[in-house]
Design an enzyme around this catalytic site. Structure first.
Site, short mmCIF file in Angstrom:
data_model
loop_
_atom_site.label_atom_id
_atom_site.label_comp_id
_atom_site.label_asym_id
_atom_site.label_seq_id
_atom_site.Cartn_x
_atom_site.Cartn_y
_atom_site.Cartn_z
NE ARG A 46 -3.64 0.06 2.67
CZ ARG A 46 -4.85 -0.08 2.10
NH1 ARG A 46 -5.25 -1.24 1.42
NH2 ARG A 46 -5.61 1.09 2.01
CE LYS A 142 -5.32 -20.37 6.32
NZ LYS A 142 -4.28 -20.42 7.54
CG HIS A 172 2.31 -23.47 4.24
ND1 HIS A 172 1.22 -22.87 5.03
CD2 HIS A 172 2.92 -23.91 5.14
CE1 HIS A 172 1.31 -23.12 6.11
NE2 HIS A 172 2.62 -23.80 6.40
CE LYS A 176 4.25 -27.59 6.47
NZ LYS A 176 5.08 -26.92 7.13
CG ASP A 229 -5.39 -20.24 11.21
OD1 ASP A 229 -5.05 -19.81 10.28
OD2 ASP A 229 -4.47 -20.52 12.09
CG HIS A 234 -2.70 -26.02 6.97
ND1 HIS A 234 -2.52 -25.60 5.51
CD2 HIS A 234 -2.34 -24.99 7.61
CE1 HIS A 234 -2.10 -24.22 5.75
NE2 HIS A 234 -2.07 -23.90 7.05
CE LYS A 332 -2.43 -20.50 15.93
NZ LYS A 332 -1.38 -20.72 14.90
#
Ligand code: BG6
Length: 483
Positions: A46, A142, A172, A176, A229, A234, A332
């Protein structure tokens, strides 16, 4: 136009992902001479700045291992980079188009590393500026939408400008090495496939555990949570690779057709079933790796109903997997960073050993994706001894350490593979529109069921494996999580 695209535009070029992953990956490809000789990389963000200021902001030395960073190569690489600010105004897209100039004919790959709310406006801006023709591909990170309805809107807006075969949706995890290896393990060996079904397998576990917390991603993460998320993308991609039927070939359509079939076969959850099939958690304060850490709400600065952990018992309603639970969990602030898949085979049909064979266990296969990359098969062996009272058995590991087997070969950043596939036009490891939408349908069923059932978010201590209800979720079935 054949051959790799010679121009790469990165929107969100001043962002964290671009600096931590995309530029270092492009540098690695450049250093290995895998990018076209005449490559031009245009970063876009930006704020207004000139090329020099943008180049100076890219700290390759910080993001690369010491043995990969070479000052001369880095200087050459940075010379390939230009900057063009785009905050949304049409004249900025036109300026970008002018910068691309006649390189348009030699192919342009556009990577949208921006907040998802900008996907549609960015793509529309590109379209109006004439940067969307047959020689242009677009890649995006994503999440594609927040639910099925919004993902349909995003996909419609993108497909109004770019045909689906030029849209590359990035997950991603598919970049892998060990994730791709799943296909080789399953379809490059005759050994496992005959057992890879409800007759041979009792259950499957997929764990993606992280030690990190919110990491300053408040504006994105809160309100999104672990289900959207991590599971929507994934975890479901891992599940699809484990559970898909053998594709006819490695052709992009063949692989993606099989993946979408599996995702579509996931049994929707309902208000009645969701309680016994899912657990939501949020970390409170605790310690990870010996360091005290704050709870989620404290990091956030206010209470929140967002889950940072989810455990699910999923069913794939098709012939191959009827009755086989797939236990999925991600969180997490877990005790360790570990992504792995566990396949629990069925026990032998009859034990020939006296007293049942002390120590006789069903076979287990553990596929570790990170941080180590290895595949371990637990098989039964005899305990050395004279066995006066029947054989003593024990589990021994047949171990394939992929990092040892491939010693001397550098492990590449997942994005290196994906960026190269993007500029070369191979969509196999990208997520097709119908896959994203099938995944959202299933995720929506869980979210809606949570809302209808008023399912609580349970607290867990940071540095543990989530709420105790997650342990009960699997132990009720007589199994336990692999830790
Ligand atoms: C991202 C999620 O997609 O994947 C993050 O948004 C998560 O929340 C990350 O931390 C995990 O990726 P990796 O490669 O570190 O396992």
């Amino acid at each position: 136009m054949a051959g790799p695209h010679q121009t790469i535009i990165i929107f969100g070029g001043t962002g964290d992902l671009a600096h931590r992953m995309l530029f270092p990956s492009l540098y690695n490809l450049f250093a290995d001479r895998l990018l076209p000789d005449d490559v031009l990389i245009i970063g876009s963000g930006r704020s207004e700045m000139d090329d020099e200021a943008f180049r100076a902001s890219i700290d390759l030395q910080k993001s690369l291992p010491e043995d990969r960073y070479h000052p001369d190569t880095a200087a050459d690489f940075l010379q390939r980079i230009r900057y063009s600010a785009v905050s949304g105004k049409q004249e900025e897209f036109t300026r970008l188009r002018d910068l691309v100039g006649d390189r348009l004919d030699r192919g342009v790959s556009v990577y949208l590393s921006t907040p998802p709310s900008l996907f549609a406006p960015m793509v529309e801006g590109l379209g109006r500026a004439g940067l969307s023709g047959p020689t242009v591909r677009v890649a995006m990170e994503k999440p594609i939408g927040q639910d099925l309805a919004s993902s349909l809107q995003v996909n419609d807006a993108v497909n109004a400008v770019f045909d689906e075969d030029r849209v590359f949706r990035v997950d991603h995890y598919l970049g892998k090495e060990t994730v791709q290896n799943l296909l080789v393990l399953r379809f490059g060996n005759a050994l496992f496939e005959p057992l890879w079904n409800a007759q041979g397998i009792e259950h499957v576990q997929i764990t993606v555990a992280e030690t990190v917390g919110l990491e300053g991603r408040v504006s994105y993460y809160d309100g999104v949570g672990a289900l959207k998320d991590m599971v929507q993308n994934h975890v479901l991609q891992l599940l699809a690779l484990v559970a898909m039927e053998p594709p006819a070939s490695m052709a992009p359509a063949a692989v993606r057709d099989e993946k979408v079939k599996v995702i579509r076969s996931l049994r929707a959850m309902t208000r009645e079933t969701v309680g016994a099939h899912s657990v939501r958690g949020q970390y409170g304060s605790g310690a990870v790796g010996g360091q005290p850490v704050k709870g989620y709400a404290e990091e956030l600065g206010r209470p929140s109903g967002t889950e940072t952990f989810v455990a699910l018992k999923a069913h794939i309603d098709n012939w191959r997997w009827a009755g086989v639970p797939f236990y999925l969990r991600t969180g997490k602030r877990m005790p360790v960073r570990s992504s792995e898949i566990l396949i629990k085979f069925r026990p032998v049909p009859h034990s020939i050993f006296a007293r049942g064979g002390k120590g006789l266990e069903p076979n287990t296969m553990i596929i570790r994706i990170q941080p180590q990359e290895n595949i371990q098969l637990q098989v039964m062996a005899k305990q050395p001894g004279l066995d006066r009272h029947g054989l003593n058995l024990r589990e021994v590991a047949l171990d394939v350490s992929l990092s040892t087997e491939a010693a001397g070969q550098r492990r590449r950043i997942a994005y290196e593979r994906l960026l190269l596939d993007l500029i070369e036009g191979d969509p196999t490891l990208f997520v097709r529109r119908d896959e994203v939408e099938a995944a959202w349908s299933w995720i929506d069923s869980i979210r809606e069921a949570w809302d209808q059932a008023g399912q609580e978010v349970r607290s867990y201590t940071a540095g543990t494996w989530g709420p105790s209800a997650a342990i009960a979720l699997i132990e009720r079935d007589g199994a336990s999580w692999h830790e």
